[in-house]
Design an enzyme around this catalytic site. Structure first.
Site, PDB file in Angstrom:
ATOM      1  N   SER A   1       0.774  -1.271  -0.056  1.00  0.00           N
ATOM      2  CA  SER A   1       0.031   0.011  -0.148  1.00  0.00           C
ATOM      3  C   SER A   1       0.728   1.339  -0.005  1.00  0.00           C
ATOM      4  CB  SER A   1      -0.953   0.192   1.176  1.00  0.00           C
ATOM      5  OG  SER A   1      -1.529  -1.159   1.338  1.00  0.00           O
TER       6      SER A   1
ATOM      7  N   ASP B   1       7.523  -8.581  11.362  1.00  0.00           N
ATOM      8  CA  ASP B   1       7.410  -9.928  11.456  1.00  0.00           C
ATOM      9  C   ASP B   1       6.814 -10.370  12.775  1.00  0.00           C
ATOM     10  OD1 ASP B   1       8.142 -12.611  11.485  1.00  0.00           O
ATOM     11  OD2 ASP B   1      10.227 -12.370  11.551  1.00  0.00           O
TER      12      ASP B   1
ATOM     13  N   VAL C   1       5.249 -13.643  12.740  1.00  0.00           N
ATOM     14  CA  VAL C   1       5.235 -14.938  12.626  1.00  0.00           C
ATOM     15  C   VAL C   1       6.610 -15.270  12.733  1.00  0.00           C
ATOM     16  CG1 VAL C   1       4.724 -17.186  11.356  1.00  0.00           C
ATOM     17  CG2 VAL C   1       3.121 -15.199  11.266  1.00  0.00           C
ATOM     18  N   ASP C   2       6.982 -16.445  13.838  1.00  0.00           N
ATOM     19  CA  ASP C   2       8.141 -17.178  13.950  1.00  0.00           C
ATOM     20  C   ASP C   2       8.003 -18.472  13.873  1.00  0.00           C
ATOM     21  OD1 ASP C   2       9.765 -15.004  14.847  1.00  0.00           O
ATOM     22  OD2 ASP C   2       8.533 -14.852  16.661  1.00  0.00           O
TER      23      ASP C   2
ATOM     24  N   PRO D   1      15.093 -13.926  13.476  1.00  0.00           N
ATOM     25  CA  PRO D   1      13.725 -14.270  13.465  1.00  0.00           C
ATOM     26  C   PRO D   1      13.399 -14.904  11.900  1.00  0.00           C
ATOM     27  CG  PRO D   1      13.891 -12.083  13.526  1.00  0.00           C
ATOM     28  CD  PRO D   1      15.234 -12.487  13.850  1.00  0.00           C
TER      29      PRO D   1
END
Length: 793
Positions: free
Chosen positions: A247, A319, A321-322, A455
């Site tokens: 976006s 981030d 999500v791990d 990560p």
């Protein structure tokens, strides 16, 4: 003979009667934009005026009545879209489309979205305004289901209407949150590179932020008050609903505008499909007014404005999500290792109902980190259990209250408090108001890991050293309020430091951000018309420098005449992606060849996963600027070490040879419009006979990847750049002339193929034109299309 004539007459009569019946049946399926309808549980009548583009302007005496009416009119235009998206998040697409969607259903049903929804709903405040209005909205949808016609798609797939619940609303939030997440497409790839090629290869891909990168600056001042990788990519290929991509947004302060009032621009980038993702509506009661953009099954808009303030979004790209490798107990596969000893996996039984086939039953194992992907994604061949730790399912979900709060704010303070409730997905909330405040808030629940933890690879889940250290307070999130620059912006690029460090994420390259800053810095007298031109800008701020690095690495004697002409066109290119431009065609084919020649020999089959990631997009400029790189050498050639010059020279030759074969020997014929097209696809359009009926397009279109008018595509071997995503709306809100603010949708307001508003904005969108977002009551009530709801109480 008489008998034959009589039979023919009867046959003709039968055909006529069938035709008449079919005509009235088709008319019955169209949305109702005029007349009177009954709607139970209203406290008073509700009037809905439809403007020239099918936007409902809802006038009610209270918000409960307005939301109930909104649910009804939203459903009559978008019930098919609502049905598909609720089934997607819950893993129920196979009930509609059969066996080909089993993998997709298995994946989404295993993410924990439904379980998180149920947990959130059990703890909701049932007395809050947000809850009551949401239930009124759902009731409006269900009253349409009970009394309105089935969409034609329901007949085509043999589907009966099924009432909606609050779970469906939260499942849509869950899909939105996962759609924004990027780690599942990137972390497994980086882990594979590290384990198969070594740390040196990975090190060159972990791009660090340099002083030359465009960072979104943090600056908080006073408020003004005046009153798993390849498999996941394959799954996304089959989605019948748009994924969220990126976006642009910028808000220009009063001191930088000609009329001395704030201007807000926003164009969220979302995968193209038909119908388009946003549904516009305008609600007016004695105590409330908002012109908003709603996702399917969401009662409160994510984008909105009124006379006092306006807001929009971009994707934060943090981030959240791990992934963790779990270590099973060798003696018991139902247990996994932790620092506190072995723990037992939670086991959840799942069942997928499949159209024209038997149901699929399976189990999902869940560790303290999250569900194991091994049982969800068939392509995972690693024997190690891989768990997905997703912030969305881990923390208390307050998205409904956040959306309600943002759409009911009375001040910037209120808006900031509402934005602080967002934990996932990460959103950049953009704000401007009539009191001359401008602001940007990176809204998400951010957390810290130990400094030694990377990560972006799959972590060791058994060690206990890779866990979250703490969650950050919202005050530490990236944000800016009334900065000295007199503008705020976001283009999914890296924000400035948080708590003394750059926050990890999957940010897009600086291309669009750099161009936005260039244009905003160039003048201090912006008008609405200037911003409308700017939001359609198709010039890249970065590709000329990439081309410059390319051309310093080659020798003219190595090329034939046609290759030299192609090089000359690139050398003179200003980065513009117009329809008749030749350079974009050459450049994008060169980039594909460059990526193949640089990375494919080492990556092998994983190259197809890498080529369309954000990691690849960020790599291009950095890799092209390097003289020395471990990736330059082609490991498939024995006894030879390739250099940057070898790779660049070969890539130019490969590109020109391909284009000569594809478009002819004459370079003048290699124009961008011949290879860059868009088609807005409907799930029913997969059937060849129905494609022209349900799909919108294809159209030639300007724009390109990572320009402000970001009409993006996937790089592949075909040499055609079919647009996959772009601005899901373009909005320009001018507080000096609020009643004449402008917007556009990619196709149309209605998802009903029989509606005249199914695709009535498509040509205007392709030309960069706009339509009005009306607030003027006199103008609105002058429209002839009026639907009046009366209570049956």
């Amino acid at each position: 003979m008489r008998i034959v004539k009589k039979l023919l007459k009867y046959l003709v009569l039968l055909i006529v009667l069938i035709g008449i019946a079919l005509y009235f049946f088709v008319q019955h399926l169209k949305p109702t934009y005029n007349g009177e309808l009954n709607l139970s549980s209203l406290s008073d009548k509700v009037e809905v005026y439809y403007d020239d583009y099918g936007v409902p302007h809802i006038y009610a005496q209270n918000e409960l009545d307005a939301r109930r009416a909104l649910g009804y009119v939203h459903a009559q235009d978008r019930l098919w879209q609502m049905e598909v998206i609720r089934r997607l998040a819950a893993g129920r697409l196979s009930e509609l489309f059969g066996e080909k969607l089993i993998r997709t259903d298995k994946f989404f049903s295993g993410l924990g979205i439904e379980e998180a929804s149920a947990k959130t709903i059990a703890n909701l405040n049932k007395h809050s305004k947000a809850y009551k209005q949401t239930m009124a909205y759902i009731d409006g949808i269900n009253q349409f289901i009970k009394n309105g016609p089935k969409p034609i798609e329901f007949y085509l797939v043999g589907l009966d209407k099924e009432e909606y619940t609050l779970n469906d609303v939260y499942n849509v939030f869950g899909y939105m949150a996962f759609s924004f997440a990027i780690a599942h497409k990137t972390d497994p790839l980086l882990t594979e590179i590290k384990e198969k090629l070594g740390a040196d290869y990975l090190k060159e891909l972990n791009i660090t932020i340099t002083e030359n990168s465009t960072l979104i600056k943090n600056e908080v001042n006073h408020i003004l008050e005046k009153g798993l990788a390849n498999a996941v990519n394959d799954i996304y290929e089959n989605l019948p609903i748009s994924p969220f991509i990126g976006s642009n947004s910028w808000v220009i302060g009063a001191d930088k505008t000609k009329n001395g009032k704030v201007i807000l621009a926003n164009d969220p980038h979302i995968g193209f499909s038909q119908p388009s993702v946003w549904y516009e509506s305008h609600i007016k009661t004695p105590n409330y007014e908002l012109y908003g953009y709603n996702l399917a099954l969401t009662p409160f808009p994510l984008l909105g404005h009124n006379r006092k303030y306006g807001y929009g979004i971009t994707m934060f790209e943090n981030d959240d999500v791990d992934f963790y490798f779990e270590e099973n107990n060798p003696q018991n596969k139902n247990e996994y290792k932790t620092v506190d000893g072995f723990k037992t996996y939670q086991v959840i039984d799942k069942e997928i109902k499949v159209k024209d086939s038997e149901s699929v039953k399976y189990q999902i194992k869940v560790s303290e980190h999250g569900p194991l992907m091994n049982g969800i994604i068939e392509h995972i061949t690693d024997e190690r259990p891989i768990a997905m730790d997703w912030i969305y399912t881990k923390l208390n979900n307050k998205l409904l209250d956040a959306c309600y709060g943002m759409s009911h704010s009375m001040s910037l303070y209120d808006f900031k408090e509402a934005a602080a409730l967002i934990h996932a997905p990460g959103l950049n909330m953009m704000y401007g108001d009539a009191d001359d405040n401008i602001a940007w808030f990176a809204a998400a629940k951010l957390y810290k890991l130990n400094d030694s933890v990377n990560p972006k690879v799959i972590l060791n889940g058994a060690s206990g050293t890779n866990e979250k250290v703490k969650y950050l307070d919202f005050s530490q999130n990236p944000q800016a309020i009334n900065p000295k620059s007199n503008y705020v912006y976001s283009a999914n690029n890296q924000p400035d430091s948080i708590d003394g460090r750059l926050y990890p994420g999957y940010y897009l390259p600086e291309d669009r951000a750099k161009r936005i800053v260039q244009l905003l810095e160039a003048k201090n007298d912006f008008t609405k018309e200037d911003v409308m031109v700017m939001i359609n800008d198709v010039t890249s701020a970065v590709t000329p420098s990439i081309v410059e690095n390319v051309l310093t690495s080659i020798k003219a004697d190595d090329f034939n005449d046609n290759e030299k002409k192609a090089i000359q066109i690139l050398q003179n290119w200003d980065g513009n992606y117009q329809l008749e431009s030749i350079a974009p065609t050459i450049y994008n084919r060169f980039i594909y060849a460059f990526l193949v020649n640089t990375f494919k020999d080492e990556m092998g089959s994983s190259f197809n996963q890498f080529i369309n990631t954000r990691l690849q997009k960020r790599m291009n400029a950095f890799q092209m600027a390097k003289d020395n790189s471990i990736w330059w050498d082609d490991i498939s050639t024995q006894g030879k070490v390739e250099t940057k010059q070898h790779i660049i020279t070969k890539s130019i030759k490969d590109a020109v040879a391909f284009l000569e074969n594809q478009l002819g020997k004459s370079i003048d014929e290699w124009t961008w419009n011949k290879v860059h097209t868009v088609e807005h696809k409907h799930p029913m359009g997969e059937i060849a006979a129905l494609r022209s009926y349900f799909n919108v397009g294809p159209f030639e279109i300007n724009g390109g990847s990572e320009v402000i008018n970001n009409l993006g595509f996937k790089l592949d071997s075909t040499g055609y750049y079919q647009v996959a995503f772009g601005p899901s709306t373009r909005r320009v809100i001018d507080f000096s002339d609020i009643e004449n603010s402008k917007s556009i949708l990619p196709t149309g307001q209605s998802g009903n193929v029989l509606s005249k508003h199914y695709k009535d904005q498509a040509e205007k969108y392709n030309k960069g034109e706009f339509v009005p977002m009306l607030l003027n009551e006199k103008v609105i009530k002058g429209f002839k299309q009026k639907l009046e709801f009366k209570s049956t109480n």
